[in-house]
Design an enzyme around this catalytic site. Structure first.
Site, PDB file in Angstrom:
ATOM      1  N   ASP A  44      24.528  20.094  -9.805  1.00 19.47           N
ATOM      2  CA  ASP A  44      24.751  18.544  -9.488  1.00 19.47           C
ATOM      3  C   ASP A  44      26.198  18.501  -9.292  1.00 19.47           C
ATOM      4  OD1 ASP A  44      22.207  18.127 -10.150  1.00 19.47           O
ATOM      5  OD2 ASP A  44      22.758  17.492 -12.023  1.00 19.47           O
TER       6      ASP A  44
ATOM      7  N   ASP B  52      14.269  19.596 -15.894  1.00 15.06           N
ATOM      8  CA  ASP B  52      14.157  20.660 -15.047  1.00 15.06           C
ATOM      9  C   ASP B  52      14.814  22.157 -15.478  1.00 15.06           C
ATOM     10  OD1 ASP B  52      16.789  20.812 -13.729  1.00 15.06           O
ATOM     11  OD2 ASP B  52      15.993  19.461 -12.245  1.00 15.06           O
TER      12      ASP B  52
ATOM     13  N   HIS C 112      19.874  23.163 -11.570  1.00 12.02           N
ATOM     14  CA  HIS C 112      20.665  22.441 -10.515  1.00 12.02           C
ATOM     15  C   HIS C 112      22.245  22.321 -10.911  1.00 12.02           C
ATOM     16  CE1 HIS C 112      16.711  20.959  -9.703  1.00 12.02           C
ATOM     17  NE2 HIS C 112      16.993  21.614  -8.479  1.00 12.02           N
TER      18      HIS C 112
ATOM     19  N   ASP D 267      20.492  22.817 -16.959  1.00 14.82           N
ATOM     20  CA  ASP D 267      19.977  22.230 -15.715  1.00 14.82           C
ATOM     21  C   ASP D 267      19.374  23.466 -14.773  1.00 14.82           C
ATOM     22  OD1 ASP D 267      19.387  20.767 -13.314  1.00 14.82           O
ATOM     23  OD2 ASP D 267      21.124  19.196 -13.772  1.00 14.82           O
TER      24      ASP D 267
ATOM     25  N   ASP E  76      18.703  18.471 -18.807  1.00 16.44           N
ATOM     26  CA  ASP E  76      17.851  18.118 -17.619  1.00 16.44           C
ATOM     27  C   ASP E  76      16.689  18.977 -17.918  1.00 16.44           C
ATOM     28  OD1 ASP E  76      16.410  18.053 -15.148  1.00 16.44           O
ATOM     29  OD2 ASP E  76      18.223  17.467 -14.178  1.00 16.44           O
TER      30      ASP E  76
ATOM     31  N   GLU F 245      15.528  13.337 -16.485  1.00 22.42           N
ATOM     32  CA  GLU F 245      14.684  13.883 -15.617  1.00 22.42           C
ATOM     33  C   GLU F 245      13.311  14.102 -15.998  1.00 22.42           C
ATOM     34  OE1 GLU F 245      15.206  13.632 -12.307  1.00 22.42           O
ATOM     35  OE2 GLU F 245      17.364  13.734 -12.187  1.00 22.42           O
TER      36      GLU F 245
END
Length: 329
Positions: free
Chosen positions: A143, A248, A141, A139, A246, A291
């Site tokens: 999270d 991204d 991010h 990811d 994810d 995502e």
């Protein structure tokens, strides 16, 4: 299900039984479009791609749940909490059922909030079967926001905190235990957009994290070697490896079809190496793909790239290579 160690040929992977679970919602996200992710993966021929590797694929289709109400943040600092709880419960129940059938679940999201459901199910299953859970979280991010710290109130920024027992009570307890799993079970890779409150949370929880600076300095091979330590060889047969992917995580130059892109992510070859090294362990037992937003994509190229990477995750390689362990699910 067990696959004896051998090479990655289709004949040797024929005993892998995988189930696709479409969870078409963007209720936890900041932008619309991730709800179309499961069908974009089908258009990109995910099931036939896996079947060419000898994987027996069953597609459950898309689960049905509440629509996205596009609510403003409520008094507890969260958007669409009731709908998010409904969808994560659906994800939990579907993934748990597939695991109990001795099949490998592939959850096709949808936004990353859904991982609170899928990983809660995996954690419940691991407790019931006496297995050790390892979660790789790919990811941009972390999270790791809580309702109190989130700058947006979007639930897709809270699943890790929730799984570690720090999110909304109903979400944190979804696995039947709070926390669903210890923070030590997580390894996050590819981070490059982390809120100040999340930085503190990562430090307090002691999460294992390899951000993009670590990848730049160490290289993807060394990062993955460290992340996968203990997943092959003696004493690893009881490990359940869950990958939460994810989209991204990838650099937006190669994967534009995602709602929260961040420049400076892994390139194509780095991402392929990551997937190939996971495949080499032979321990992958459950998978999230989240995502993917075809509304922001260009001719479905991101979905096609994801399918390419998932093929590597299931053993596609240039040459025949040894598998360190057995696939367990």
């Amino acid at each position: 299900m067990t696959m004896e160690p051998n090479d990655h040929s289709a004949s040797e992977t024929a005993r892998i039984q995988a189930t696709l679970i479409g969870i078409p919602t963007d209720v936890g996200a900041s932008r619309l479009g991730a709800a179309m992710g499961p069908d974009a993966l089908r258009v990109a021929q995910l099931a036939p791609a896996l079947e060419r590797l000898g994987v027996a694929v069953h597609d459950l289709g898309n689960l049905a749940g509440p629509p996205n109400p596009r609510n403003e943040r409520d008094t507890e600092g969260m958007r669409n909490l009731a709908e998010c709880l409904d969808w994560t419960q659906l994800a939990h129940d579907a993934v748990l059922q597939v695991l109990q059938q001795d099949r490998l679940p592939i959850m096709m999201g949808g936004d990353h909030m859904l991982a609170a459901g899928s990983i809660s199910a995996v954690a419940r299953h691991c407790r019931a079967t006496g297995r050790r859970l390892r979660v790789l979280w790919l990811d941009a991010h972390s999270d790791c926001n809580t309702p109190q710290s989130s700058p947006t109130g979007n639930m897709h920024g809270m699943p890790v905190a929730s799984l570690c027992g720090l999110g909304p009570a109903a979400l944190a307890a979804l696995s039947g235990a709070t926390p669903a799993l210890p923070a030590s079970a997580f390894c996050q890779i590819g981070l490059r957009s982390v809120d100040e409150s999340e930085k503190r949370m990562i430090d307090e929880l002691g999460l294992e994290v390899y951000d993009m600076r670590a990848i730049d300095e160490l290289g993807m091979r060394e990062v993955m070697r460290r992340a996968l330590t203990g997943l092959s060889g003696p004493g690893s047969s009881d490990v359940h490896l869950h990958l939460s992917f994810d989209v991204d995580f990838l650099d937006p130059d190669i994967a534009p079809g995602t709602g929260t892109p961040v420049r400076g992510g892994p390139n194509y070859r780095e991402a392929q190496l990551c997937m190939e090294m996971i495949a080499d362990t032979g321990r992958l037992a459950s998978l999230d793909i989240v995502e993917l937003n075809p509304a922001l994509d260009v001719r479905n190229q991101t979905a096609e790239l994801v399918v390419d990477l998932v093929q590597s995750l299931f053993g596609q390689s240039t040459l025949m290579r040894p598998v360190a362990g057995a696939v367990q699910c």
